[in-house]
Design a protein around this motif. Structure first.
Motif, mmCIF file in Angstrom:
data_model
loop_
_atom_site.group_PDB
_atom_site.id
_atom_site.type_symbol
_atom_site.label_atom_id
_atom_site.label_comp_id
_atom_site.label_asym_id
_atom_site.label_seq_id
_atom_site.Cartn_x
_atom_site.Cartn_y
_atom_site.Cartn_z
ATOM 1 N N GLN A 87 48.462 45.387 31.251
ATOM 2 C CA GLN A 87 49.755 45.080 31.052
ATOM 3 C C GLN A 87 50.429 44.083 31.629
ATOM 4 O O GLN A 87 51.363 43.206 31.302
ATOM 5 C CB GLN A 87 50.700 46.441 31.036
ATOM 6 C CG GLN A 87 50.520 47.519 30.290
ATOM 7 C CD GLN A 87 50.148 47.304 28.808
ATOM 8 O OE1 GLN A 87 50.731 46.729 28.178
ATOM 9 N NE2 GLN A 87 49.132 48.099 28.124
ATOM 10 N N CYS A 88 49.742 43.769 32.801
ATOM 11 C CA CYS A 88 50.360 42.657 33.770
ATOM 12 C C CYS A 88 49.641 41.233 33.491
ATOM 13 O O CYS A 88 50.131 40.136 33.784
ATOM 14 C CB CYS A 88 49.809 42.799 35.189
ATOM 15 S SG CYS A 88 50.504 44.370 35.776
ATOM 16 N N LEU A 89 48.527 41.359 32.582
ATOM 17 C CA LEU A 89 47.906 40.106 31.828
ATOM 18 C C LEU A 89 48.637 39.575 30.868
ATOM 19 O O LEU A 89 49.386 40.216 29.957
ATOM 20 C CB LEU A 89 46.381 40.439 31.608
ATOM 21 C CG LEU A 89 45.602 41.069 32.636
ATOM 22 C CD1 LEU A 89 44.307 41.402 32.003
ATOM 23 C CD2 LEU A 89 45.128 39.838 33.875
ATOM 24 N N SER A 90 48.633 38.039 31.060
ATOM 25 C CA SER A 90 49.282 37.498 29.558
ATOM 26 C C SER A 90 48.158 37.357 28.625
ATOM 27 O O SER A 90 48.386 37.514 27.392
ATOM 28 C CB SER A 90 49.795 36.098 30.165
ATOM 29 O OG SER A 90 48.580 35.155 30.730
ATOM 30 N N THR A 91 46.797 37.118 29.129
ATOM 31 C CA THR A 91 45.826 37.025 28.264
ATOM 32 C C THR A 91 44.729 37.817 28.469
ATOM 33 O O THR A 91 44.206 37.749 29.735
ATOM 34 C CB THR A 91 45.489 35.509 27.785
ATOM 35 O OG1 THR A 91 46.658 34.815 27.654
ATOM 36 C CG2 THR A 91 44.762 35.493 26.749
ATOM 37 N N PHE A 92 44.080 38.549 27.669
ATOM 38 C CA PHE A 92 42.792 39.492 27.704
ATOM 39 C C PHE A 92 41.864 39.019 26.803
ATOM 40 O O PHE A 92 42.033 39.402 25.841
ATOM 41 C CB PHE A 92 43.283 40.977 27.641
ATOM 42 C CG PHE A 92 42.366 41.951 28.078
ATOM 43 C CD1 PHE A 92 41.821 41.949 29.449
ATOM 44 C CD2 PHE A 92 42.173 42.975 27.246
ATOM 45 C CE1 PHE A 92 41.081 42.812 29.889
ATOM 46 C CE2 PHE A 92 41.257 44.101 27.839
ATOM 47 C CZ PHE A 92 40.647 43.987 29.076
ATOM 48 N N ILE A 93 40.913 38.265 27.399
ATOM 49 C CA ILE A 93 39.998 38.047 26.697
ATOM 50 C C ILE A 93 38.525 38.682 26.782
ATOM 51 O O ILE A 93 38.297 38.880 28.038
ATOM 52 C CB ILE A 93 39.435 36.298 27.014
ATOM 53 C CG1 ILE A 93 40.839 35.645 26.980
ATOM 54 C CG2 ILE A 93 38.448 35.823 26.109
ATOM 55 C CD1 ILE A 93 40.517 34.282 27.627
ATOM 56 N N VAL A 94 38.111 39.276 25.739
ATOM 57 C CA VAL A 94 36.979 40.042 25.864
ATOM 58 C C VAL A 94 35.680 39.804 25.006
ATOM 59 O O VAL A 94 35.997 39.438 23.775
ATOM 60 C CB VAL A 94 37.245 41.709 25.487
ATOM 61 C CG1 VAL A 94 35.964 42.438 25.699
ATOM 62 C CG2 VAL A 94 38.568 42.259 26.433
ATOM 63 N N SER A 95 34.397 39.727 25.439
ATOM 64 C CA SER A 95 33.179 39.384 24.520
ATOM 65 C C SER A 95 32.509 40.714 24.740
ATOM 66 O O SER A 95 32.270 41.241 25.734
ATOM 67 C CB SER A 95 32.575 38.182 24.953
ATOM 68 O OG SER A 95 31.710 38.415 26.062
#
Ligand code: SF4
Ligand code: SF4
Ligand code: FES
Ligand code: FES
Lengths: 771, 161
Positions: A553-561
């Protein structure tokens, strides 16, 4: 050791070789069915007939079974002699009397030994016109299909299943020409190695039930040398694909690792790549977009975040991807970590550090040679083929000792089993260290003390003792204590750990000290705003999932592969689906530190990039010059050469890892009422990828709270009673199952339950009765 | 009798076995014989009981139970005619004898006559090859059989019964 002649060729042989074995080693084809390099000779099929010239010229040549006849210096053997050929032809004709004549519709067709041998040795026509003997088939579970009419009574299946793998639910029933290979009653085969009967059976009695659902003829399969991605053993596999989909996985011979076999997790886990929920299209904020669009979106965020970018690699991602991710983060001055749980990080790096300083782990074929072994934890479910190797040691008389907290299939073969709560494992290891040092044999001891003394005796008196730890269920000090024990036993002793993930060893070599804690804290403090997660599932972590979910929730962007739909992938802002293991090439470093290359087996109709390619494309969008994988890796590992797929692999020259700060083994915390220690109750199909394989998952034991009968009695808990378990992340109601393999004050739970509760192995849990 | 006392009885049987039996598992054959004497044949439940008492797996018990032709896994009649169909007897007309046995008794191979009196089973070599074709009737050797001799034998049996 000697030389014999086969049809005029000089053939060398080793001591105790039979003619067949020596001939096969020299690439001379003698037809056979029942002989198997791992299972030995039986003399059941009579196909391997050869003629031996008499020593005394006045005598006649004799026809013998080459698998039963010892190779002798100077003998003259003929495979092509008319008499031997006649015997072989008759054998085939007899076998075909009852065998169906339906190769075109048989699943084995094209890779059937009976078919090959019939073409090679049999009569060209059929004389028998009578009725054929028929059997009723059994349902043997979702993995193995049964068609008994095809049996030629070579006994390979039961020799593998019972004698080699020590399973007890497949047998040879009845007699005469009605011998039946099956179960006492219908039902799934229970051995973790059951699928190997498919490959050992020379005909189509046992075939791959999963392959059969989406069948292809073997000559239509695309194959390439691959490495099993389902645990740290690194078994060599030969997957087969057709029309852009993966159909099956078979064993591929590696002389030091898996040899002729693989476990069922390795054989059937591959279904994850055809799972209907598998992410195949890139997404931004839940909307499907093109790969390029997703990349651009990710690059934009990373550009904005710069050194506020974090990257989380994984023990199930290959060496290349982890190294490139690390390099990318270095360029961005961001932060890099590889584990989702700090405890797992310290334990895994401690294990790798211990292996580096102990001179390396034994290969599976060396484990088979052990004459005593101590296993800490449940080996079968973390490294199935290591278990199979230990079963071979057991068969030749090795004393097995197991120190564990929860259910373990290996206890059946243990000379001594010490079942203690997770917190007491460390103290027992220290004790064992003392015992091994003093070799004291004071009588009148507490039962566990006696057992420790026994274990110490096995280990100190053995010539080739082996210590194996399951690192996922051990804390770093326990890992170290086991290494110290190995050290104390001297150079005869070998040390191995079953590590968490196909590339856990390689990933540990790249892991910065205490990186997981640092990463979590950096996210929580807002220092990291954009996180790239690569093939890892922090949000689904058993112990820390809840903390990661909050951190997210603290992240502005969560990138997952990733190539499976984990909780983490589902929570991604930007999702970049990647190729599954069979669709890409790369390198895994197995538990021995052996780097093994694997090749892409096939391409999907719409190919996905592999993780390293995603990272390279990302760097391109970021206008960063990123060296290729080979350059990155040779930078990290001096003299690195990518191991070629299909070779034996090579060991990495890596700098020794330093042990991370560690707390010594303390005294076990006192139990307090209502609190139980948690241990992981795993099963052999239990790994992240394989949990997306439907056929295998069908066999997963139902979730339950496993408790020792004595502990249950003490707390007045009944079998099958419903209890409420309370952990930091939630509450779960389960029914109790009494189990003798669980330690006192301990409750054994499946991985999914641990994740629901937010506890890990060794944590405390509240149990409440529902009256 | 409930399961528990059944098992206890079995275990007591086991305790009475000759001391020469090296291990519990060696008790398998006498155990199966005693159960068969009591129940006529071994059903699935009996197999499980034997496994429990001898410490063998149900698979191993089933392997042995189905290997020995004198252990029955299905009900058999009070009188059992076992007609040898191995090599010598086969060459001397065992096939015809088996057919005749079915015909005269009215029971097909492996079944029990409705009155529970009779079963015909094929058998492996009885060691009576010199008297081929041979058979065992309730454990008694009968050799040099032909259809007529067989019919007479069966008739006598029916009268006696
Ligand atoms: S089932 Fe296959 S492996 Fe087993 S005895 Fe028959 S042919 Fe051999
Ligand atoms: S032991 Fe591990 S590497 Fe080998 S086949 Fe099984 S899961 Fe794969
Ligand atoms: S291989 Fe020699 S008898 Fe079967
Ligand atoms: S063949 Fe019938 S008794 Fe021997």
């Amino acid at each position: 050791m000697g030389t014999m002649h086969i049809d005029g060729h000089e053939i060398p042989f080793q001591e105790n070789d039979n003619i067949l074995k020596a001939a096969l080693a020299a690439n001379i084809e003698i037809p056979y069915f029942c002989y198997h390099a791992a299972l030995g000779s039986l003399g059941a099929c009579r196909l391997c007939a050869v003629e031996i010239a008499p020593e005394d010229p006045n005598k006649k040549p004799r026809v013998v079974m080459s698998c039963l006849e010892p190779a002798k210096d100077g003998i003259n053997v003929s495979v092509s002699a008319a008499a031997a050929r006649q015997v072989r032809q008759t054998v085939i004709e007899f076998l075909m009397v009852n065998h169906p004549h339906d190769c075109p519709v048989c699943d084995e067709g094209g890779e059937c030994r009976l078919q090959d041998m019939t073409v090679a040795c049999g009569p060209p026509y059929r004389r028998y016109r009578g009725r054929k003997r028929t059997f009723t088939n059994q349902y043997l579970g979702p993995l193995v299909h049964h068609e008994m009419n095809r049996c030629i009574t070579c006994y390979r299946c039961t020799r593998f299943y019972q004698d080699y793998a020590l399973g007890d639910d497949l047998g040879a029933m009845r007699l005469r020409n009605e011998v039946y290979f099956g179960r006492f009653q219908e039902g799934p085969l229970t051995s973790p190695f059951a699928g190997n009967v498919i490959e050992v059976c020379p005909t189509g009695v046992f075939t791959d039930a999963v392959f059969r659902q989406h069948f292809a003829r073997v000559w239509d399969l695309e194959t390439a040398p691959s490495i099993c991605p389902h645990c740290s053993v690194g078994c060599n596999t030969l997957p087969g694909a057709r029309d852009g989909t993966l159909r099956r996985v078979c064993n591929r011979f590696h002389p030091e690792i898996n040899r002729w076999f693989i476990c069922d997790r390795g054989r059937y886990g591959h279904q994850y790549s055809e799972h209907p929920d598998r992410p195949l299209t890139a997404q931004v904020s839940g909307v499907k977009v093109s790969y390029r669009e997703a990349l651009a979106a990710a690059a934009e965020q990373i550009k904005a975040a710069r050194d506020r970018t974090g990257g989380l690699g994984s023990t199930r991602e290959d060496l290349e991807s982890n190294a490139i991710l690390q390099t990318l983060l270095n360029k961005l001055s961001g932060r890099f970590a590889t584990f989702s749980d700090p405890q797992l990080e310290t334990a895994t790096t401690a294990a790798v550090a211990a292996l580096q300083s102990s001179g390396g782990a034994p290969s599976l074929s060396e484990i088979e040679q052990a004459d005593a072994a101590l296993v800490v934890g449940d080996l079968t479910t973390h490294a199935p083929m290591m278990d199979l190797a230990l079963r071979q040691a057991y068969r030749t008389g090795a004393k097995l000792a197991i120190l564990h907290s929860g259910p373990s299939l290996l206890t059946r073969f243990a000379a001594t089993t010490l079942t203690v709560a997770p917190h007491e494992i460390g103290a027992h290891l220290l004790h064992l260290n003392e015992q091994a040092a003093t070799a004291s044999t004071t009588s009148n001891k507490h039962e566990n003390e006696k057992k420790l003394a026994d274990i110490a005796t096995y280990l100190t008196t053995a010539q080739r003792p082996i210590l194996i730890g399951v690192s996922e269920t051990m804390a770093a000090p326990e890992i170290t204590a086991l290494a110290q024990l190995a050290n104390a036993l001297g150079s005869r002793a070998r040390l191995a750990y079953a590590l968490p993930g196909a590339n856990a060893y390689g990933t540990a070599l790249l892991t910065p000290t205490n990186s997981t804690t640092a990463m979590l804290e950096a996210i929580e403090s807002g220092q990291i705003q954009t996180l790239i997660v690569m093939g890892n599932d922090p949000l689904g972590d058993t112990r820390l999932g809840a903390r990661w979910r909050e951190a997210r929730q603290c992240l502005s962007t969560f990138i997952v592969s990733d190539c499976v739909a984990t909780a983490t992938a589902e929570a991604a802002d930007i999702l970049l689906p990647v190729a599954a293991w069979t669709e890409r090439g790369g390198t895994f470093v197995n538990y021995e530190g052996r780097a093994q290359g694997f090749a892409p087996v096939f391409q999907r109709a719409e190919p996905l990039p592999n993780t390293a390619e995603v990272l390279a494309d990302l760097a391109h969008c970021l206008e960063l010059a990123l060296p290729d994988a080979a350059a990155v890796l040779s930078n990290i590992f001096p003299g690195y050469q990518a191991p070629l797929p299909g070779t034996l692999g090579s060991s990495l020259s890596a700098f020794p890892l330093t042990m991370q700060t560690e707390t010594p083994i303390g005294s076990a915390p006192l139990g307090h009422p209502g609190h139980w220690q948690v241990t992981l109750a795993s099963w052999y199909g239990d790994d992240v990828l394989a949990s997306y394989a439907p056929a295998l998952v069908e066999l997963a034991p139902p979730a339950a709270a496993l408790i020792h009968p004595t502990a249950a009695l003490k707390e007045r808990i009944e079998d099958k009673e419903q209890v409420r378990l309370r952990g930091p992340a939630g509450t779960v109601v389960l029914s109790v199952q009494l189990n003798n393999d669980v330690a006192a004050d301990t409750i054994a739970l499946a991985r999914v339950t641990l994740a629901q509760l937010g506890v890990g192995h060794g944590d405390l849990l509240e149990l409440e009765r529902i009256s | 009798m409930n399961d528990e006392s059944n098992r206890q009885a079995l275990q007591e049987d086991l305790a009475q076995l000759p001391a020469t039996d090296p291990q519990r598992r060696a008790a398998i054959v006498p155990m199966m014989q005693s159960l068969q004497a009591e129940r006529g044949y071994l059903d699935d439940k009996s197999i499980k009981e034997v496994a429990q008492v001898t410490g063998l797996s149900t698979t191993e018990v089933e392997e042995l139970a189905t290997f020995y032709s004198l252990i029955y896994r299905y009900p058999a009649g009070r009188h059992v005619l076992r007609v040898c169909d191995s090599l010598c007897c086969g060459l001397r007309g065992a096939d015809r004898l088996l057919q005749a046995a079915e015909k005269y008794s009215g029971v097909s191979l492996g079944k029990v006559s409705p009155d529970g009196a009779f079963s015909v089973l094929p058998s492996i070599c009885l060691g009576l090859c010199d008297q081929a074709p041979a058979a065992l009737l309730d454990g008694e050797a009968v050799g040099s059989l032909d259809e007529a001799a067989l019919q007479a034998l069966l008739q006598r049996l029916q009268q006696e019964d």
